[in-house]
Design a protein around this motif. Sequence first.
Motif, mmCIF file in Angstrom:
data_model
loop_
_atom_site.group_PDB
_atom_site.id
_atom_site.type_symbol
_atom_site.label_atom_id
_atom_site.label_comp_id
_atom_site.label_asym_id
_atom_site.label_seq_id
_atom_site.Cartn_x
_atom_site.Cartn_y
_atom_site.Cartn_z
ATOM 1 N N PRO A 89 0.797 -1.280 0.199
ATOM 2 C CA PRO A 89 -0.096 -0.034 -0.149
ATOM 3 C C PRO A 89 0.888 1.217 0.049
ATOM 4 O O PRO A 89 1.910 1.425 0.704
ATOM 5 N N SER A 90 0.683 2.216 -0.837
ATOM 6 C CA SER A 90 1.282 3.562 -0.861
ATOM 7 C C SER A 90 0.294 4.627 -0.497
ATOM 8 O O SER A 90 -0.944 4.671 -0.842
ATOM 9 N N LYS A 91 1.119 5.869 -0.015
ATOM 10 C CA LYS A 91 0.409 7.061 0.126
ATOM 11 C C LYS A 91 0.185 7.726 -1.196
ATOM 12 O O LYS A 91 0.966 7.543 -2.087
ATOM 13 N N TRP A 92 -0.963 8.423 -1.504
ATOM 14 C CA TRP A 92 -1.400 8.891 -2.561
ATOM 15 C C TRP A 92 -2.283 10.299 -1.941
ATOM 16 O O TRP A 92 -2.841 10.339 -1.102
ATOM 17 N N VAL A 103 -7.715 15.991 -12.674
ATOM 18 C CA VAL A 103 -7.109 16.271 -11.526
ATOM 19 C C VAL A 103 -5.878 15.197 -11.230
ATOM 20 O O VAL A 103 -6.093 13.824 -11.364
ATOM 21 N N PRO A 104 -4.846 15.807 -11.222
ATOM 22 C CA PRO A 104 -3.704 14.777 -11.162
ATOM 23 C C PRO A 104 -3.556 13.804 -9.665
ATOM 24 O O PRO A 104 -4.125 14.508 -8.773
ATOM 25 N N LEU A 105 -3.054 12.643 -10.038
ATOM 26 C CA LEU A 105 -2.939 11.808 -8.885
ATOM 27 C C LEU A 105 -1.490 11.741 -8.558
ATOM 28 O O LEU A 105 -0.646 11.272 -9.436
ATOM 29 N N LYS A 106 -1.160 11.969 -7.393
ATOM 30 C CA LYS A 106 0.309 12.047 -6.766
ATOM 31 C C LYS A 106 0.628 10.777 -6.129
ATOM 32 O O LYS A 106 -0.039 10.692 -5.138
ATOM 33 N N ILE A 107 1.232 9.926 -6.572
ATOM 34 C CA ILE A 107 1.734 8.501 -5.910
ATOM 35 C C ILE A 107 2.813 8.757 -4.896
ATOM 36 O O ILE A 107 3.898 8.911 -5.888
ATOM 37 N N ARG A 108 3.112 8.432 -3.908
ATOM 38 C CA ARG A 108 4.371 8.745 -3.218
ATOM 39 C C ARG A 108 5.186 7.292 -3.042
ATOM 40 O O ARG A 108 4.589 6.370 -3.057
ATOM 41 N N LEU A 109 6.449 7.653 -3.290
ATOM 42 C CA LEU A 109 7.304 6.364 -3.300
ATOM 43 C C LEU A 109 8.260 6.544 -2.122
ATOM 44 O O LEU A 109 8.587 7.650 -1.565
ATOM 45 N N GLU A 110 8.509 5.390 -1.305
ATOM 46 C CA GLU A 110 9.369 5.444 -0.051
ATOM 47 C C GLU A 110 10.643 5.873 -0.337
ATOM 48 O O GLU A 110 11.393 6.705 0.438
ATOM 49 N N GLN A 111 11.286 5.717 -1.596
ATOM 50 C CA GLN A 111 12.520 6.133 -2.136
ATOM 51 C C GLN A 111 12.697 6.328 -3.525
ATOM 52 O O GLN A 111 11.827 5.866 -4.140
ATOM 53 N N GLY A 112 13.664 7.071 -3.834
ATOM 54 C CA GLY A 112 13.722 7.449 -5.150
ATOM 55 C C GLY A 112 14.261 5.912 -6.117
ATOM 56 O O GLY A 112 14.838 5.097 -5.342
#
Length: 130
Positions: A89-92, A103-112
């Motif tokens: 599961p990821s934060k978005w 509406v843009p959807l921004k998906i967060r990654l734990e690291q690059g």
Amino acid sequence: MTLRSASITVRFNQVRNMVTNPRDPNTVSNYNNWRSTHITANFDILFDQKKLVGNVVHRFKSITNAESREIILDTSHLDIGTVKVNGQPSKWEWMPPLEPFGVPLKIRLEQGVELDGTVEVDVCFARPSI
């Protein structure tokens, strides 16, 4: 009430653009950081509800050396259920609407992700009738 549905699975490879173009004015995605290499779409069409539900799995390749810790996708009229990155599961979040792009959807990654490394993003959604 009888539930009528049809299942569709679509698999395709994105066609690579052989010409280097300036920034595409028709998107707010951060495609300068990521290249889509494969998309799998799984949809159920709920005819009686006039709704499309399912998930889309994107495989992205990093075209930078871990410079981005987010993936931004163009969306319009979606109800997002869950977002997973590499099966977790990821934060978005929704970014502010930017018409006419949606509406843009921004998906967060734990690291690059290192250059040429890949990440798999699974977005579960419903597309209500409008």
